[in-house]
Design an enzyme around this catalytic site. Structure first.
Site, PDB file in Angstrom:
ATOM      1  CG  HIS A  20      -2.186  -0.793   1.002  1.00 49.08           C
ATOM      2  ND1 HIS A  20      -3.124  -0.485   0.036  1.00 49.08           N
ATOM      3  CD2 HIS A  20      -2.660  -1.911   1.636  1.00 49.08           C
ATOM      4  CE1 HIS A  20      -4.117  -1.346   0.088  1.00 49.08           C
ATOM      5  NE2 HIS A  20      -3.868  -2.236   1.039  1.00 49.08           N
ATOM      6  CG  ASP A  23      -2.748   5.203  -2.740  1.00 48.55           C
ATOM      7  OD1 ASP A  23      -1.965   4.331  -3.152  1.00 48.55           O
ATOM      8  OD2 ASP A  23      -3.583   4.983  -1.850  1.00 48.55           O
TER       9      ASP A  23
END
Length: 374
Positions: A129, A159
């Site tokens: 992540h 992200d």
């Protein structure tokens, strides 16, 4: 009124989370037709309608375990300028939707691949992540207070900044190339590398001896007393960014910072003591009292606003920085253009079977794809 700048560009987005949808949102905001393909049964209408990342495009649901659905995706992609996918390496190939297959049918296709580690390298098949990707790139090391642990800036750097925004840039660069040459290609966007690119200026500072590896001791990481946030007497916060001499002089005037010790602005040895004095002084007034004190003085000052305060702030309101769509308050598309409009956000209302008809599928084909037995 002219059309949005990306009008006429068609993108197929294979549904995912985080950076891929953010890339799709950016392209849709600026006029691209983005067709999002969900797995059948994956998302409810309610979930779709509450996610700004999914705004301003139409969605169809297909069972990607069904060969007929895979054939339908191939048929749709044959009409597209680009495709976005965010699976681990090899997943799209196993589905029959890899770049070799799709580029053979559509040689102009730009095939955007969004991953954390990239398509190659020893980490490529591993899960992860945002927090892991920015740790691996070295970016996470820079965030945090002096003597403290690394503090991740939610998932902005991996992200969205180093992932979705980087992929949107890469997609458009490759689409421009395809329009000139007729040659499509794969865009391999890794959040590790994207987050590293976002740190380019810091690498420059480091190379010139103006940045050290100790967190919270540098010019822009909270080390300097004139570039930081401070708590006020009412428990709120303000931000100061008085780097340039004229702004630092204005800061000293407003806060009556007299004495020779305040002249050593860029002496890191003085920063902890000066910061401690500013910390105490800012706690003598409320946030709004400090806003009034700094009004009209060029200090590089701003209050730290909450979400609700940011929406109603006079400057943000004047610029239309936030909009409401589908009952959901959200950031408006950015940046703005002098001649071209952006797209007013529209929240998805659910899966759109009429889209298949518009794409050339017959009634029987649509019925078969909607039920899509495995």
């Amino acid at each position: 009124m002219t059309t949005p700048p990306l009008h006429g560009i068609r993108i197929v987005e294979i549904a995912g989370i985080g950076p891929g949808p953010f890339c799709g949102m950016m392209l849709a905001d600026h006029g691209a037709e983005v067709i999002r393909i969900e797995r059948l049964g994956d998302a409810t209408v309610t979930a779709l309608a509450k996610d700004p990342l999914l705004r301003s495009r139409r969605t169809i649901a297909l069972n990607l375990k069904n060969p007929a659905a895979i054939a339908a995706v191939q048929r749709i992609v044959a009409t597209a300028d680009g495709l976005i996918e965010g699976f681990r390496p090899g997943v799209m190939e196993r589905l029959g939707l890899g770049p070799d297959v799709l580029l053979e049918t559509n040689p102009r296709l730009v095939y955007g691949r969004m991953t954390g580690w990239g398509q190659t390298g020893p980490m490529a098949p591993q899960p992860g992540h945002d927090i892991n990707y920015i740790a691996q790139s070295g970016a996470l090391h820079a965030f945090g207070t002096a003597g403290g642990k690394p503090q991740f800036p939610i998932n902005m750097v991996g992200d969205f900044g180093g992932g979705g925004m980087m992929l949107a840039f890469g997609m458009l660069a490759a689409i421009l190339h395809a329009q000139k040459t007729g040659q499509g290609q794969v865009v391999d966007c890794a959040m590790t590398e994207g987050s590293a690119v976002l740190m380019s200026m810091i690498w420059g500072f480091r190379g010139s001896g103006r940045w050290n590896d100790a967190r919270g001791t540098n010019l822009l990481d909270g080390g300097a007393h004139f570039y930081d946030t401070y708590e006020t007497s009412d428990g709120r916060w303000v931000s100061i960014g008085a780097i340039e001499p004229q702004f630092y002089a204005a800061l000293r005037r407003v806060m009556a910072l007299d004495g020779d010790h305040w002249t050593a602005q860029f002496d890191p040895r003085q920063w902890p003591a000066l910061k401690a004095r500013l910390t105490d002084q800012f706690k003598t007034k409320t946030r709004d009292e400090w806003c009034a004190a700094f009004e009209g003085h060029e200090v590089c000052f701003a209050p730290v606003l909450s979400f609700d305060e940011a929406v109603t702030d006079p400057h943000n309101a004047a610029r239309g920085a936030f909009v409401e769509a589908g009952g959901l308050t959200q950031p408006a598309p950015a940046p703005r253009y002098s001649a071209s409009p952006t797209v007013a956000p529209v929240m998805p209302a659910g899966h759109d079977e009429t889209l298949l008809a518009e794409l050339g599928f017959g009634k029987d084909e649509i019925v078969a794809l909607s039920s899509s037995p495995a």
